[in-house]
Design an enzyme around this catalytic site. Structure first.
Site, mmCIF file in Angstrom:
data_model
loop_
_atom_site.group_PDB
_atom_site.id
_atom_site.type_symbol
_atom_site.label_atom_id
_atom_site.label_comp_id
_atom_site.label_asym_id
_atom_site.label_seq_id
_atom_site.Cartn_x
_atom_site.Cartn_y
_atom_site.Cartn_z
ATOM 1 N N GLU A 137 38.631 31.201 28.354
ATOM 2 C CA GLU A 137 37.495 30.444 28.407
ATOM 3 C C GLU A 137 36.234 30.994 27.954
ATOM 4 O O GLU A 137 35.790 32.204 28.245
ATOM 5 C CB GLU A 137 37.398 29.937 29.802
ATOM 6 N N ARG A 189 47.606 40.253 38.266
ATOM 7 C CA ARG A 189 46.090 40.741 37.749
ATOM 8 C C ARG A 189 45.770 42.318 37.860
ATOM 9 O O ARG A 189 46.483 42.893 38.370
ATOM 10 C CB ARG A 189 44.982 40.054 38.584
ATOM 11 N N LYS A 243 34.263 36.113 36.941
ATOM 12 C CA LYS A 243 33.190 35.822 36.106
ATOM 13 C C LYS A 243 32.092 35.107 36.723
ATOM 14 O O LYS A 243 30.988 35.360 36.097
ATOM 15 C CB LYS A 243 33.835 34.779 35.094
#
Length: 564
Positions: free
Chosen positions: A36, A262, A272
């Protein structure tokens, strides 16, 4: 590239190997990396990038770089350019396979219309808070929206009017009609489209409705012929919706989603939202601050891309989330830098030394190796004169036992030069040591016939007349806890000493060092020039120390935090 293709066969690679052997997807491997553009990439993304590009490369496949630009309110071209630069810096190239979710807005809209016509999607008037309330809990089923029973014709009309801009933000949404009692909360009539009267960085004002990530993701995979859609574990609960959407629509290809763990790095954050807050509050100097776990920050700090690729390989691909020691990453950085970084002299906290028996107007050139283990890197000349700089830590007035550096009446060897003896200590009016008056033994020059006399300590130095003043930035952990926020407010764990600056002295030959080119300041650590550096005002970032001074502390803290 060699350091990504030597990885062992983890469960993702085993799945791909089995699919190829079975002839699935015609033996093709097509992956994608779908960031993104709402922030900079961080260390966790490095693992995903290396995996997606790596497995495709290993099997003669290709990888798409697809920007998930479905939320224009938080996205920007700045983030797009930064992401592209980060991926190239890591050593990967997507060729002509740069795509965007916005490339498929017309096709995604058509898919939404198809779902409405099948009676599998409806326009809902509930607001966001009401939708959450109606969704129920993990223990209680949700309730159906009062608008769930609208006719196909009414839904088609309302959805078209949503697209035409007749309704305000949040006034209506398009939801899938699945099961409000489903055990998986993501299957309780999830939102597919929402209204946002915000111009898009690529499509301008063409659209005022935008698809949700879960809707756009799987369908974009299908449009691009993705064979293995690799996601982190938080998307495991989303996979039933991913599959449901593919089952309802007539699509050119059927992709499959696989999840892996992760990469969470200790003593930092990779959210983020939190990273953006650190930037917005001025806690750090920007997304590329060398204390940040962003790839841009690591690049500015001087981490070589090969070290990030090797770190990702060593961390591996598993199904278990893990917290990785910062020392593990730093050890990898040292291993990559050690054989390639030339050795130079730098003094971070200078203390003046005057050689009282050395001629005032004399300057000698001392021969120094550029690398002790690699003769091919050659030698350089270091000027030597009467007045020198040494590291303040290399002198103690009242030293403990086994302190083998300089003391009153004691001797040390100056690397590549002479043995000197401290004869007198000069102090200022406050009692601070400001200068050492020493004498040198002219028969002990390194490499000369009389240099066999031994002393236990060797220290580095610079000629004060020839050294260049420089700013040195010393970076430490951004947080004081391995898992910030787990035991309280994450803001309270911010390390106030994560950056210290020093007015240092460096040898003249490195003032023009380029950002990204690493050197080792002997005995002090690895350094690179900051982008703010210039020949006139050099600025050096410490990449990593020579030893892991955090090792014991971090091991204990990581054991308590459940890390590895």
């Amino acid at each position: 590239m060699s350091d990504t293709t030597t990885a062992g066969r983890d469960f993702i690679r085993q799945i791909i190997a089995d699919d190829i052997a079975a002839g699935k997807h015609g033996g093709k491997v097509v992956t994608r990396f779908p960031p993104e553009p709402n922030g900079f990439l961080h260390v966790g993304h490095a693992t995903s990038i290396c995996l997606n590009f790596g497995v495709a490369e290993e099997n003669g496949g290709v990888t798409f770089l697809r920007f998930d630009d479905t939320n224009p309110g938080k996205e920007s071209i700045e983030f797009v350019r930064a992401i592209e630069a980060d991926i190239r810096w890591l050593g990967f190239d997507w060729g002509d396979r740069l795509t965007h979710a916005s490339d498929y807005f017309d096709q995604l809209y058509d898919c939404a219309v198809d779902l409405i016509r099948q009676g599998k999607a409806y326009v809902d008037d509930l607001g966001a808070d009401e939708i959450r309330e109606y969704r129920g809990t993990l223990k209680e089923p949700g309730r159906e929206s009062p608008w769930r029973g609208r006719s196909v014709e009414e839904n088609l009309d309302l959805f078209e009017r949503m697209r035409a801009g007749e309704f305000a933000d949040g006034e209506k949404v398009l939801r899938a009609k699945i099961d409000m009692a489903a055990p998986n909360m993501h299957m309780r009539d999830p939102t597919l489209y929402r209204i946002r009267h915000i111009p898009h960085q690529r499509t301008g004002d063409k659209w005022c409705i935008y698809p949700m990530y879960d809707f756009a993701h799987g369908l974009s995979d299908a449009f691009e012929g993705i064979t293995h859609s690799l996601c982190t574990l938080e998307f495991e609960d989303h996979r039933p919706l991913y599959d449901w959407l593919l089952d309802q629509l007539d699509l050119p290809h059927r992709p499959r989603q696989y999840e892996f763990s992760r990469t969470n790095l200790a003593y930092t954050v990779t959210s983020k939202r939190r990273l953006a807050e650190l930037v917005q509050r001025g806690t750090v100097a920007g997304w590329d601050d060398p204390r940040m776990p962003t790839l841009a920050g690591m690049r500015r700090r001087g981490y070589p891309p090969a070290a990030l690729r090797e770190f990702s390989r060593r961390v591996g691909i598993t199904k278990k989330n893990k917290l990785i020691e910062m020392g593990f990453l730093e050890a990898t950085v040292r291993e990559v830098l050690d054989p390639s970084a030339p050795r130079v002299m730098g003094v971070i906290d200078p203390l003046k030394v005057t050689l009282t028996n050395y001629p005032e107007d004399r300057v000698e050139q001392m021969t120094a190796q550029n690398h002790p283990n690699d003769p091919s890197m050659g030698e350089r000349e270091l000027p030597f004169s009467r007045t020198l700089w040494i590291e303040r830590d290399d002198f103690m007035e009242d030293p403990p036992k086994k302190f083998f550096r300089l003391r009153p009446g004691g001797e040390v060897r100056l690397r590549y030069a002479y043995i000197i003896r401290c004869d007198e200590v000069v102090k200022d009016e406050d009692g601070n040591v400001v200068e050492l008056l020493c004498s040198y033994d002219p028969e002990t020059r390194s490499g000369a016939a009389g240099a066999q006399r031994k002393v236990k300590g060797t220290i580095h130095w610079l000629s004060a007349e020839h050294a260049v003043p420089a700013e040195v930035r010393l970076y430490d952990r951004l947080f004081t806890e391995p898992a910030p926020g787990v035991k309280g407010d994450w803001h309270e764990a911010i390390n106030p000493d994560s950056l210290k600056t020093a007015a240092a002295q460096v040898e003249p030959g490195i003032a023009a060092l380029a950002p990204g080119d690493a050197v080792q300041f002997e005995r002090l650590g690895y350094f690179t020039a900051d982008p703010d550096s210039s020949v006139e005002s050099p600025v050096f970032n410490r990449i990593v120390t020579l030893r892991d001074s955090w090792a014991k502390v971090e091991k204990q803290a990581m054991q308590q935090a459940g890390g590895v």
